[in-house]
Design an enzyme around this catalytic site. Structure first.
Site, PDB file in Angstrom:
ATOM      1  N   PRO A  99      -7.918   3.882  -6.009  1.00  0.00           N
ATOM      2  CA  PRO A  99      -7.664   5.051  -6.854  1.00  0.00           C
ATOM      3  C   PRO A  99      -6.513   4.757  -7.827  1.00  0.00           C
ATOM      4  CG  PRO A  99      -6.758   5.391  -4.653  1.00  0.00           C
ATOM      5  CD  PRO A  99      -7.511   4.099  -4.612  1.00  0.00           C
ATOM      6  N   GLY A 103      -0.896   5.157  -5.223  1.00  0.00           N
ATOM      7  CA  GLY A 103       0.095   4.533  -4.338  1.00  0.00           C
ATOM      8  C   GLY A 103      -0.440   3.324  -3.587  1.00  0.00           C
ATOM      9  N   LEU A 104      -1.658   2.863  -3.942  1.00  0.00           N
ATOM     10  CA  LEU A 104      -2.256   1.723  -3.230  1.00  0.00           C
ATOM     11  C   LEU A 104      -2.223   0.444  -4.066  1.00  0.00           C
ATOM     12  CD1 LEU A 104      -5.350   3.377  -1.464  1.00  0.00           C
ATOM     13  CD2 LEU A 104      -2.992   3.182  -0.666  1.00  0.00           C
ATOM     14  N   GLY A 105      -1.461   0.463  -5.153  1.00  0.00           N
ATOM     15  CA  GLY A 105      -1.267  -0.762  -5.931  1.00  0.00           C
ATOM     16  C   GLY A 105      -2.370  -1.049  -6.931  1.00  0.00           C
ATOM     17  N   SER A 106      -3.065  -0.003  -7.367  1.00  0.00           N
ATOM     18  CA  SER A 106      -4.200  -0.204  -8.275  1.00  0.00           C
ATOM     19  C   SER A 106      -3.827  -1.027  -9.526  1.00  0.00           C
ATOM     20  CB  SER A 106      -4.754   1.170  -8.644  1.00  0.00           C
ATOM     21  OG  SER A 106      -5.203   1.214  -9.948  1.00  0.00           O
ATOM     22  N   ALA A 108      -1.287  -3.149 -10.125  1.00  0.00           N
ATOM     23  CA  ALA A 108      -0.936  -4.546  -9.834  1.00  0.00           C
ATOM     24  C   ALA A 108      -2.173  -5.326  -9.405  1.00  0.00           C
ATOM     25  CB  ALA A 108       0.131  -4.599  -8.745  1.00  0.00           C
ATOM     26  N   ASP A 150       4.897  -4.485  -5.106  1.00  0.00           N
ATOM     27  CA  ASP A 150       3.436  -4.366  -5.243  1.00  0.00           C
ATOM     28  C   ASP A 150       2.816  -5.699  -5.676  1.00  0.00           C
ATOM     29  OD1 ASP A 150       4.007  -1.752  -4.729  1.00  0.00           O
ATOM     30  OD2 ASP A 150       2.851  -0.917  -6.393  1.00  0.00           O
TER      31      ASP A 150
HETATM   32  C1  MEV Z   1       5.549   1.743  -5.286  1.00  0.00           C
HETATM   33  O1  MEV Z   1       4.441   1.163  -4.622  1.00  0.00           O
HETATM   34  C2  MEV Z   1       6.783   1.554  -4.468  1.00  0.00           C
HETATM   35  C3  MEV Z   1       8.076   2.138  -5.075  1.00  0.00           C
HETATM   36  O2  MEV Z   1       9.117   1.786  -4.154  1.00  0.00           O
HETATM   37  C4  MEV Z   1       8.363   1.595  -6.437  1.00  0.00           C
HETATM   38  C5  MEV Z   1       8.726   0.116  -6.422  1.00  0.00           C
HETATM   39  O3  MEV Z   1       9.111  -0.427  -5.387  1.00  0.00           O
HETATM   40  O4  MEV Z   1       8.661  -0.478  -7.509  1.00  0.00           O
HETATM   41  C6  MEV Z   1       8.004   3.650  -5.144  1.00  0.00           C
END
Ligand code: MEV
Length: 322
Positions: A99, A103-106, A108, A150
């Site tokens: 998605p 927050g799952l690194g899409s 990168a 990430d």
């Molecule tokens: C994002 O996956 C993780 C954060 O800590 C940002 C980062 O480390 O760059 C929120």
């Protein structure tokens, strides 16, 4: 003409330590090997140039005319520049299981898959260290002040302990464990949550530094639990990390509700993962509870739910460095 080929890159979850990792504290992250971004590369006739088609957006760009800061073009340009190559005659078609802003690194993962495609096309090995460094350049441009976690976990595709500016340390995991990953359905742009934490830190530096230190202490405990195979003891650490993330102001009512539901359904522990405010949460479960936790989360309004097994590893295993 050369034959078409396909490459991919995994997604990731942060087990513990997000946000604090931007401020020099350690964090633990694992690859999610079953959720990936894919790039199919098809050579084109001479003079066609390089085209990038993103099926999920949907969008097709030509490398030579794309804006300098276009993230997909940037990943390809950085890889070409690293290899000292001109624009190839190539069509790169991108699709992703991950998605966007979840927050799952899409972001990168998509960049890593594009970089790997260019290296493969050039017949050069895509060293994880190099892939990570190139993807980090794209991340910096689009996410403000990323820690680099990430791009690192995605490029190495191994569980890692990460400290900003240092090479990753491969995690020792004595016993495999199961995570249920659930999407809150609310997008979570990392740039915004990282900026919000920075504002809080500028306003109340001492309080935020204390919270970051408390998160770092949990990360150290969690690393010891993983190394000793004490998976049950990891649960309360995830819960405590979620509470500290609440105090950092990056949770939401919806995420808190889903985290509570996961625990009530039998998870050993649960927390938001990644930037927060939306995106995904992770629930640590005994394998036999994965289905009931997933059902409870679904009934509570979670969108996509995914189960992943993190296998046992040992950093002593030389194969685990790639
Ligand atoms: C994002 O996956 C993780 C954060 O800590 C940002 C980062 O480390 O760059 C929120």
């Amino acid at each position: 003409m050369r034959t078409p080929f396909e490459v991919s890159a995994c997604g990731k979850v942060i087990l513990l330590g997000e946000h604090a990792v931007v401020y020099g504290r350690p964090a633990l992250a694992v690859p999610v090997c079953g959720l990936r971004a894919w790039v199919r590369a098809e050579p084109l006739p001479e003079g066609s140039g390089c085209w990038i088609a993103a099926l999920d957006l949907p969008e097709t760009i030509r490398l030579s005319t794309a804006p300098p800061d276009h993230p997909l073009a940037m990943a390809v340009r950085l890889a070409l520049a690293h290899l000292g190559l001109p624009e190839p005659d190539l069509r790169l078609t991108l699709r992703s299981d991950l998605p966007i802003a979840g927050g799952l690194g899409s972001g990168a993962s998509v960049s890593a898959a594009l970089v790997r495609a260019i290296f493969r096309w050039a017949g050069r090995p895509a060293d994880p260290e190099v892939v990570s460094a190139l993807v980090y350049e794209v991340e910096k441009h689009h996410h403000g002040t990323p820690s680099g976690i990430d791009n690192t976990v995605i490029a190495y595709e191994r569980p890692i302990r990460f400290v900003r500016g240092q090479p990753p340390v491969l995690l020792s995991i004595a016993r495999p464990f199961t995570l249920v990953i659930a999407d809150s359905g609310i997008p979570s742009p990392t740039r915004e949550t990282v900026a919000a934490v920075r504002m809080g830190w500028e306003r109340e530096p001492e309080r935020y530094e204390r919270l970051f230190d408390a998160i770092a202490a949990l990360v150290r405990e969690a690393e010891a639990c993983l190394a000793a195979g004490r998976i049950e003891d990891l649960g309360p650490l995830l819960d405590a990390n979620h509470q500290l993330l609440q105090e950092l102001g990056v949770s939401s009512h919806h995420l808190d509700h889903l985290v509570r539901i996961a625990r009530e359904a039998g998870a050993l522990g649960a927390k938001l993962t990644g930037g927060g405010r939306g995106g995904n949460l992770i629930a640590l479960v005994r394998p036999e509870q994965a289905t009931s936790v997933a059902h409870a989360l679904q009934a509570a309004g979670a969108r996509a739910i995914y189960r992943t097994e993190i296998p046992a590893t040992s950093p002593a295993d030389p194969s685990s460095t790639r």
